[in-house]
Design a protein around this motif. Sequence first.
Motif, mmCIF file in Angstrom:
data_model
loop_
_atom_site.group_PDB
_atom_site.id
_atom_site.type_symbol
_atom_site.label_atom_id
_atom_site.label_comp_id
_atom_site.label_asym_id
_atom_site.label_seq_id
_atom_site.Cartn_x
_atom_site.Cartn_y
_atom_site.Cartn_z
ATOM 1 N N LEU A 17 0.842 -1.198 0.000
ATOM 2 C CA LEU A 17 0.000 0.000 0.000
ATOM 3 C C LEU A 17 0.873 1.242 0.000
ATOM 4 O O LEU A 17 1.767 1.381 0.844
ATOM 5 C CB LEU A 17 -0.921 0.017 1.218
ATOM 6 N N CYS A 116 -6.199 -3.389 4.660
ATOM 7 C CA CYS A 116 -4.941 -4.139 4.577
ATOM 8 C C CYS A 116 -5.162 -5.615 4.895
ATOM 9 O O CYS A 116 -4.634 -6.504 4.209
ATOM 10 C CB CYS A 116 -3.912 -3.544 5.536
ATOM 11 N N ILE A 121 -2.257 -7.107 2.776
ATOM 12 C CA ILE A 121 -1.165 -6.125 2.753
ATOM 13 C C ILE A 121 -0.417 -6.176 4.078
ATOM 14 O O ILE A 121 -1.026 -6.111 5.146
ATOM 15 C CB ILE A 121 -1.718 -4.698 2.521
ATOM 16 N N ASP A 122 0.914 -6.297 4.026
ATOM 17 C CA ASP A 122 1.706 -6.240 5.252
ATOM 18 C C ASP A 122 2.750 -5.123 5.234
ATOM 19 O O ASP A 122 3.475 -4.919 6.197
ATOM 20 C CB ASP A 122 2.392 -7.576 5.530
ATOM 21 N N VAL A 124 3.256 -0.942 4.245
ATOM 22 C CA VAL A 124 2.581 0.332 3.951
ATOM 23 C C VAL A 124 3.633 1.428 3.846
ATOM 24 O O VAL A 124 4.442 1.617 4.767
ATOM 25 C CB VAL A 124 1.551 0.694 5.032
ATOM 26 N N LEU A 179 -0.046 1.352 12.666
ATOM 27 C CA LEU A 179 0.349 0.215 11.841
ATOM 28 C C LEU A 179 1.554 -0.506 12.422
ATOM 29 O O LEU A 179 1.598 -1.747 12.454
ATOM 30 C CB LEU A 179 0.658 0.688 10.418
ATOM 31 N N TYR A 184 2.736 -4.206 11.233
ATOM 32 C CA TYR A 184 2.971 -3.966 9.805
ATOM 33 C C TYR A 184 4.375 -3.429 9.571
ATOM 34 O O TYR A 184 4.947 -2.738 10.438
ATOM 35 C CB TYR A 184 1.958 -2.969 9.251
ATOM 36 N N THR A 186 6.338 -0.635 7.908
ATOM 37 C CA THR A 186 5.953 0.709 7.480
ATOM 38 C C THR A 186 7.179 1.528 7.121
ATOM 39 O O THR A 186 8.279 1.306 7.627
ATOM 40 C CB THR A 186 5.170 1.450 8.584
#
Length: 299
Positions: A17, A116, A121-122, A124, A179, A184, A186
């Motif tokens: 993302l 996500c 999605i992992d 971002v 996140l 996640y 990031t």
Amino acid sequence: MTHLIFEESQELDRPILIAAWSGWNDAGESATGAIRFMLRRWRAKAFAHIDPEYFYDFTQARPKVKLENGERVLEWPSNQFSARRREGDAQDIVLLEGVEPHLSWHAYSDTIMECCETLGIDTVITLGALLAEASHSRPIRVSGSSEDAGLREQLGLEPPRTTGYQGPTGIVGVLNNRLRDAGYRTASMWANVPHYVNASPNPKGALAILEQLNASLSLDLSLHDLEVFAARFDAQVGAEIAKNPEMAEYARRIEEQLEEEEEEAAADEAAAGGAASLPDAQDMVDELERFLREQRDDQ
């Protein structure tokens, strides 16, 4: 109750993302400009959006009226997700172009995390742009951070460090914290736009972000059109500054300051490199003793 609305389902391969928001985080529309360029280049269509009802004060972000086929249509503050499928082993890309919300930032962040989770999605990457002590005559510098060493290296970002900043933050900072705490990967990338250039959109900022993303994620984007636009923008800004002696003098001082900082950094690096190239004193003693012993044994 979910605030995430899917127009169509998506089957994506390990998607990443990339997100940007207009508003406080978007000097010169550099971040959202980068997203819009990718959307246009890929002709990507939205497959999901966030219901704006719960997140905006419509007296600040008013809906707009436009005509479509002779009919009046309302446009509300938009947060749309679009996808780009890629061939081979390349990860697919999901783009979020949004408007920084006024209300319920926890719920807004949860809505993005819901998207996500739905899409698998992992990773971002958030985009932003800030007003900085930068020169209009130089390429825009992209700074950023990530606590994930692999992602940081891939995006060409510097190791994380404490800046000492204390004060207001935007949705980019809040979402990245949420996140990260949720597990996640990031990263945040920021274009450093000259604060004395009061022009929006600033294509140089968008170009700088896209050049770095293009190289690090192998997006295969043709940036020629944006490069031409940025060159024209540069010429216009330079001409306007030249008409204003005070502004020209201020721009000259900024340039001199940057040159001095670069010279100091180069001197520090050279000094550090010189010191690093010298062997440790104890190592020198040990090496000398070893040499003398070998000489004695030979004799």
